[in-house]
Design a protein around this motif. Sequence first.
Motif, PDB file in Angstrom:
ATOM      1  N   VAL A   1       0.841  -1.202   0.000  1.00 32.05           N
ATOM      2  CA  VAL A   1       0.000   0.000   0.000  1.00 32.05           C
ATOM      3  C   VAL A   1       0.875   1.251   0.000  1.00 32.05           C
ATOM      4  O   VAL A   1       0.637   2.184  -0.771  1.00 32.05           O
ATOM      5  N   LEU A   2       1.894   1.286   0.841  1.00 37.52           N
ATOM      6  CA  LEU A   2       2.786   2.449   0.891  1.00 37.52           C
ATOM      7  C   LEU A   2       3.547   2.629  -0.417  1.00 37.52           C
ATOM      8  O   LEU A   2       3.728   3.753  -0.886  1.00 37.52           O
ATOM      9  N   THR A   3       3.977   1.558  -1.018  1.00 38.32           N
ATOM     10  CA  THR A   3       4.677   1.629  -2.297  1.00 38.32           C
ATOM     11  C   THR A   3       3.755   2.154  -3.393  1.00 38.32           C
ATOM     12  O   THR A   3       4.147   2.998  -4.197  1.00 38.32           O
ATOM     13  N   ALA A   4       2.527   1.674  -3.413  1.00 39.30           N
ATOM     14  CA  ALA A   4       1.555   2.149  -4.408  1.00 39.30           C
ATOM     15  C   ALA A   4       1.260   3.629  -4.195  1.00 39.30           C
ATOM     16  O   ALA A   4       1.165   4.389  -5.166  1.00 39.30           O
ATOM     17  N   PHE A   5       1.125   4.067  -2.926  1.00 37.22           N
ATOM     18  CA  PHE A   5       0.874   5.479  -2.642  1.00 37.22           C
ATOM     19  C   PHE A   5       2.055   6.336  -3.087  1.00 37.22           C
ATOM     20  O   PHE A   5       1.879   7.377  -3.703  1.00 37.22           O
ATOM     21  N   ALA A   6       3.277   5.877  -2.805  1.00 33.51           N
ATOM     22  CA  ALA A   6       4.472   6.628  -3.212  1.00 33.51           C
ATOM     23  C   ALA A   6       4.539   6.737  -4.733  1.00 33.51           C
ATOM     24  O   ALA A   6       4.874   7.790  -5.270  1.00 33.51           O
ATOM     25  N   ALA A   7       4.193   5.687  -5.441  1.00 34.44           N
ATOM     26  CA  ALA A   7       4.199   5.732  -6.905  1.00 34.44           C
ATOM     27  C   ALA A   7       3.134   6.689  -7.420  1.00 34.44           C
ATOM     28  O   ALA A   7       3.358   7.435  -8.375  1.00 34.44           O
ATOM     29  N   LEU A   8       1.969   6.710  -6.766  1.00 32.13           N
ATOM     30  CA  LEU A   8       0.903   7.628  -7.151  1.00 32.13           C
ATOM     31  C   LEU A   8       1.332   9.070  -6.972  1.00 32.13           C
ATOM     32  O   LEU A   8       1.161   9.897  -7.865  1.00 32.13           O
ATOM     33  N   VAL A   9       1.927   9.378  -5.812  1.00 30.63           N
ATOM     34  CA  VAL A   9       2.385  10.743  -5.539  1.00 30.63           C
ATOM     35  C   VAL A   9       3.474  11.138  -6.530  1.00 30.63           C
ATOM     36  O   VAL A   9       3.462  12.230  -7.081  1.00 30.63           O
ATOM     37  N   ALA A  10       4.411  10.239  -6.770  1.00 28.19           N
ATOM     38  CA  ALA A  10       5.533  10.545  -7.654  1.00 28.19           C
ATOM     39  C   ALA A  10       5.094  10.715  -9.100  1.00 28.19           C
ATOM     40  O   ALA A  10       5.754  11.389  -9.874  1.00 28.19           O
ATOM     41  N   GLY A  11       3.961  10.130  -9.475  1.00 28.36           N
ATOM     42  CA  GLY A  11       3.538  10.167 -10.854  1.00 28.36           C
ATOM     43  C   GLY A  11       2.513  11.229 -11.180  1.00 28.36           C
ATOM     44  O   GLY A  11       1.907  11.191 -12.233  1.00 28.36           O
ATOM     45  N   GLN A  12       2.288  12.174 -10.306  1.00 23.82           N
ATOM     46  CA  GLN A  12       1.247  13.164 -10.535  1.00 23.82           C
ATOM     47  C   GLN A  12       1.681  14.281 -11.478  1.00 23.82           C
ATOM     48  O   GLN A  12       2.850  14.596 -11.600  1.00 23.82           O
TER      49      GLN A  12
ATOM     50  N   ILE B   1       4.852  20.086 -13.941  1.00 26.95           N
ATOM     51  CA  ILE B   1       5.400  18.810 -13.502  1.00 26.95           C
ATOM     52  C   ILE B   1       4.530  17.720 -14.120  1.00 26.95           C
ATOM     53  O   ILE B   1       3.301  17.762 -14.001  1.00 26.95           O
ATOM     54  N   ARG B   2       5.155  16.780 -14.791  1.00 31.19           N
ATOM     55  CA  ARG B   2       4.429  15.682 -15.430  1.00 31.19           C
ATOM     56  C   ARG B   2       4.981  14.361 -14.921  1.00 31.19           C
ATOM     57  O   ARG B   2       6.187  14.148 -14.913  1.00 31.19           O
ATOM     58  N   ARG B   3       4.059  13.525 -14.485  1.00 31.02           N
ATOM     59  CA  ARG B   3       4.415  12.218 -13.921  1.00 31.02           C
ATOM     60  C   ARG B   3       5.491  12.347 -12.839  1.00 31.02           C
ATOM     61  O   ARG B   3       6.428  11.571 -12.776  1.00 31.02           O
ATOM     62  N   GLY B   4       5.342  13.397 -12.032  1.00 35.85           N
ATOM     63  CA  GLY B   4       6.232  13.599 -10.905  1.00 35.85           C
ATOM     64  C   GLY B   4       7.578  14.219 -11.235  1.00 35.85           C
ATOM     65  O   GLY B   4       8.397  14.428 -10.360  1.00 35.85           O
ATOM     66  N   GLN B   5       7.818  14.527 -12.511  1.00 32.10           N
ATOM     67  CA  GLN B   5       9.102  15.081 -12.935  1.00 32.10           C
ATOM     68  C   GLN B   5       8.898  16.476 -13.526  1.00 32.10           C
ATOM     69  O   GLN B   5       7.917  16.719 -14.236  1.00 32.10           O
ATOM     70  N   LEU B   6       9.843  17.357 -13.260  1.00 31.47           N
ATOM     71  CA  LEU B   6       9.784  18.698 -13.824  1.00 31.47           C
ATOM     72  C   LEU B   6       9.819  18.601 -15.344  1.00 31.47           C
ATOM     73  O   LEU B   6      10.729  18.013 -15.917  1.00 31.47           O
ATOM     74  N   LYS B   7       8.796  19.173 -15.979  1.00 33.28           N
ATOM     75  CA  LYS B   7       8.761  19.182 -17.442  1.00 33.28           C
ATOM     76  C   LYS B   7       9.340  20.484 -17.968  1.00 33.28           C
ATOM     77  O   LYS B   7      10.203  20.482 -18.834  1.00 33.28           O
ATOM     78  N   ARG B   8       8.845  21.615 -17.423  1.00 31.15           N
ATOM     79  CA  ARG B   8       9.383  22.904 -17.856  1.00 31.15           C
ATOM     80  C   ARG B   8       8.937  23.996 -16.897  1.00 31.15           C
ATOM     81  O   ARG B   8       7.986  23.845 -16.142  1.00 31.15           O
ATOM     82  N   VAL B   9       9.658  25.104 -16.988  1.00 33.72           N
ATOM     83  CA  VAL B   9       9.324  26.313 -16.247  1.00 33.72           C
ATOM     84  C   VAL B   9       9.265  27.443 -17.268  1.00 33.72           C
ATOM     85  O   VAL B   9      10.220  27.658 -18.013  1.00 33.72           O
ATOM     86  N   GLU B  10       8.128  28.095 -17.319  1.00 33.71           N
ATOM     87  CA  GLU B  10       7.946  29.239 -18.224  1.00 33.71           C
ATOM     88  C   GLU B  10       7.863  30.498 -17.380  1.00 33.71           C
ATOM     89  O   GLU B  10       7.233  30.503 -16.328  1.00 33.71           O
ATOM     90  N   VAL B  11       8.503  31.556 -17.834  1.00 35.06           N
ATOM     91  CA  VAL B  11       8.490  32.829 -17.115  1.00 35.06           C
ATOM     92  C   VAL B  11       7.890  33.882 -18.050  1.00 35.06           C
ATOM     93  O   VAL B  11       8.344  34.020 -19.187  1.00 35.06           O
TER      94      VAL B  11
END
Length: 168
Positions: A11-22, A155-165
Amino acid sequence: MGIKLAAAVLVLTAFAALVAGQDKTIILVRHAEKAVETDADMTGDPVLSSAGQERAKRLLKVVKKYKPHEIFATSYKRVQLTVEPIARYRKKAVQTYDPKDQAALVDRIMKSKTEHYLIAGHSNTIPTLANLLMKKEVFKNLSDSEYGVIWVVKIRRGQLKRVEVYEY
Protein backbone atom coordinates in the motif's frame (compact mmCIF):
# COMPACT_ATOMS: atom_id res chain seq x y z
CA MET A 1 1.95 -10.91 10.79
CA GLY A 2 4.11 -11.29 7.68
CA ILE A 3 1.12 -10.93 5.34
CA LYS A 4 -0.04 -7.73 7.10
CA LEU A 5 3.44 -6.24 6.86
CA ALA A 6 3.70 -7.17 3.18
CA ALA A 7 0.26 -5.64 2.53
CA ALA A 8 1.26 -2.43 4.34
CA VAL A 9 4.48 -2.19 2.31
CA LEU A 10 2.50 -2.76 -0.89
CA VAL A 11 0.00 0.00 0.00
CA LEU A 12 2.79 2.45 0.89
CA THR A 13 4.68 1.63 -2.30
CA ALA A 14 1.55 2.15 -4.41
CA PHE A 15 0.87 5.48 -2.64
CA ALA A 16 4.47 6.63 -3.21
CA ALA A 17 4.20 5.73 -6.90
CA LEU A 18 0.90 7.63 -7.15
CA VAL A 19 2.39 10.74 -5.54
CA ALA A 20 5.53 10.55 -7.65
CA GLY A 21 3.54 10.17 -10.85
CA GLN A 22 1.25 13.16 -10.53
CA ASP A 23 0.85 16.06 -12.94
CA LYS A 24 0.92 19.58 -11.50
CA THR A 25 0.82 23.14 -12.75
CA ILE A 26 2.11 25.61 -10.18
CA ILE A 27 1.84 29.34 -10.81
CA LEU A 28 4.22 31.52 -8.79
CA VAL A 29 3.92 35.29 -8.52
CA ARG A 30 5.29 38.10 -6.43
CA HIS A 31 2.75 40.38 -4.77
CA ALA A 32 1.66 43.44 -6.74
CA GLU A 33 2.88 46.98 -6.09
CA LYS A 34 2.48 48.03 -2.48
CA ALA A 35 1.29 51.41 -1.28
CA VAL A 36 3.87 53.81 0.11
CA GLU A 37 3.63 53.91 3.87
CA THR A 38 3.19 57.29 5.50
CA ASP A 39 4.71 58.28 8.84
CA ALA A 40 1.29 57.75 10.42
CA ASP A 41 1.01 54.26 8.92
CA MET A 42 4.40 52.58 9.42
CA THR A 43 3.11 49.06 10.09
CA GLY A 44 5.47 47.24 7.74
CA ASP A 45 2.39 45.66 6.17
CA PRO A 46 1.07 48.04 3.51
CA VAL A 47 -1.89 47.38 1.24
CA LEU A 48 -1.69 47.57 -2.54
CA SER A 49 -1.25 50.86 -4.37
CA SER A 50 -3.68 51.71 -7.17
CA ALA A 51 -1.13 50.27 -9.63
CA GLY A 52 -1.01 47.13 -7.48
CA GLN A 53 -4.79 46.83 -7.50
CA GLU A 54 -4.75 47.04 -11.29
CA ARG A 55 -2.00 44.40 -11.46
CA ALA A 56 -4.06 42.09 -9.20
CA LYS A 57 -6.92 42.41 -11.71
CA ARG A 58 -4.49 41.60 -14.55
CA LEU A 59 -3.30 38.57 -12.61
CA LEU A 60 -6.88 37.30 -12.53
CA LYS A 61 -7.08 37.56 -16.33
CA VAL A 62 -3.76 35.75 -16.79
CA VAL A 63 -4.19 33.02 -14.18
CA LYS A 64 -7.86 32.09 -14.56
CA LYS A 65 -7.06 29.88 -17.58
CA TYR A 66 -4.94 27.67 -15.29
CA LYS A 67 -7.93 27.12 -12.97
CA PRO A 68 -6.03 27.01 -9.67
CA HIS A 69 -7.70 24.65 -7.21
CA GLU A 70 -5.58 25.82 -4.28
CA ILE A 71 -4.29 29.34 -3.68
CA PHE A 72 -1.51 30.11 -1.23
CA ALA A 73 -0.21 33.47 -0.01
CA THR A 74 1.88 34.73 2.87
CA SER A 75 0.01 36.56 5.62
CA TYR A 76 0.98 40.06 4.45
CA LYS A 77 -1.88 42.27 3.25
CA ARG A 78 -0.23 43.06 -0.09
CA VAL A 79 0.15 39.36 -0.88
CA GLN A 80 -3.37 38.45 0.20
CA LEU A 81 -4.81 41.34 -1.81
CA THR A 82 -2.83 40.30 -4.90
CA VAL A 83 -4.57 36.90 -5.07
CA GLU A 84 -7.96 38.03 -3.74
CA PRO A 85 -9.51 38.66 -7.21
CA ILE A 86 -8.64 35.18 -8.50
CA ALA A 87 -9.67 33.55 -5.22
CA ARG A 88 -13.05 35.30 -5.38
CA TYR A 89 -13.46 34.36 -9.06
CA ARG A 90 -12.58 30.71 -8.38
CA LYS A 91 -14.57 30.68 -5.10
CA LYS A 92 -11.51 29.44 -3.22
CA ALA A 93 -10.13 30.33 0.18
CA VAL A 94 -6.63 31.76 0.27
CA GLN A 95 -4.44 29.50 2.39
CA THR A 96 -1.62 31.10 4.31
CA TYR A 97 1.86 29.61 4.24
CA ASP A 98 5.07 30.41 6.11
CA PRO A 99 7.63 31.94 3.71
CA LYS A 100 10.39 30.84 6.09
CA ASP A 101 9.46 27.18 5.55
CA GLN A 102 8.98 26.89 1.81
CA ALA A 103 10.24 23.32 1.79
CA ALA A 104 7.16 22.34 3.80
CA LEU A 105 4.93 24.00 1.20
CA VAL A 106 6.68 22.17 -1.66
CA ASP A 107 6.35 18.89 0.24
CA ARG A 108 2.64 19.52 0.84
CA ILE A 109 2.04 20.33 -2.83
CA MET A 110 3.96 17.33 -4.10
CA LYS A 111 2.07 14.97 -1.77
CA SER A 112 -1.33 16.42 -2.63
CA LYS A 113 -3.64 15.07 -5.31
CA THR A 114 -4.45 18.66 -6.32
CA GLU A 115 -3.05 19.53 -9.75
CA HIS A 116 -3.37 23.33 -10.11
CA TYR A 117 -1.89 25.89 -7.70
CA LEU A 118 -1.34 29.61 -7.41
CA ILE A 119 1.28 30.73 -4.89
CA ALA A 120 2.00 34.39 -4.13
CA GLY A 121 4.95 35.65 -2.14
CA HIS A 122 7.76 38.16 -2.14
CA SER A 123 10.75 39.26 -4.21
CA ASN A 124 13.04 37.06 -2.11
CA THR A 125 10.74 34.05 -1.68
CA ILE A 126 9.11 33.30 -5.03
CA PRO A 127 12.41 32.77 -6.93
CA THR A 128 13.54 30.49 -4.08
CA LEU A 129 10.29 28.55 -4.33
CA ALA A 130 10.81 28.13 -8.09
CA ASN A 131 14.32 26.83 -7.39
CA LEU A 132 12.98 24.36 -4.80
CA LEU A 133 10.41 23.03 -7.26
CA MET A 134 13.10 22.71 -9.95
CA LYS A 135 15.57 21.17 -7.49
CA LYS A 136 18.33 23.48 -8.72
CA GLU A 137 19.43 27.10 -8.37
CA VAL A 138 18.39 29.07 -11.42
CA PHE A 139 16.51 32.17 -10.31
CA LYS A 140 17.82 35.09 -8.26
CA ASN A 141 15.78 37.39 -6.01
CA LEU A 142 13.74 40.02 -7.83
CA SER A 143 14.62 43.68 -7.54
CA ASP A 144 12.39 45.83 -5.34
CA SER A 145 10.84 47.44 -8.42
CA GLU A 146 10.09 44.19 -10.29
CA TYR A 147 6.45 43.14 -9.95
CA GLY A 148 5.20 41.80 -13.27
CA VAL A 149 6.77 38.33 -13.41
CA ILE A 150 4.90 35.05 -13.29
CA TRP A 151 6.41 31.55 -13.27
CA VAL A 152 4.49 28.56 -14.59
CA VAL A 153 6.03 25.34 -13.30
CA LYS A 154 4.80 22.19 -15.05
CA ILE A 155 5.40 18.81 -13.50
CA ARG A 156 4.43 15.68 -15.43
CA ARG A 157 4.42 12.22 -13.92
CA GLY A 158 6.23 13.60 -10.91
CA GLN A 159 9.10 15.08 -12.93
CA LEU A 160 9.78 18.70 -13.82
CA LYS A 161 8.76 19.18 -17.44
CA ARG A 162 9.38 22.90 -17.86
CA VAL A 163 9.32 26.31 -16.25
CA GLU A 164 7.95 29.24 -18.22
CA VAL A 165 8.49 32.83 -17.12
CA TYR A 166 6.15 35.56 -18.35
CA GLU A 167 5.56 39.22 -17.78
CA TYR A 168 2.00 40.29 -17.07
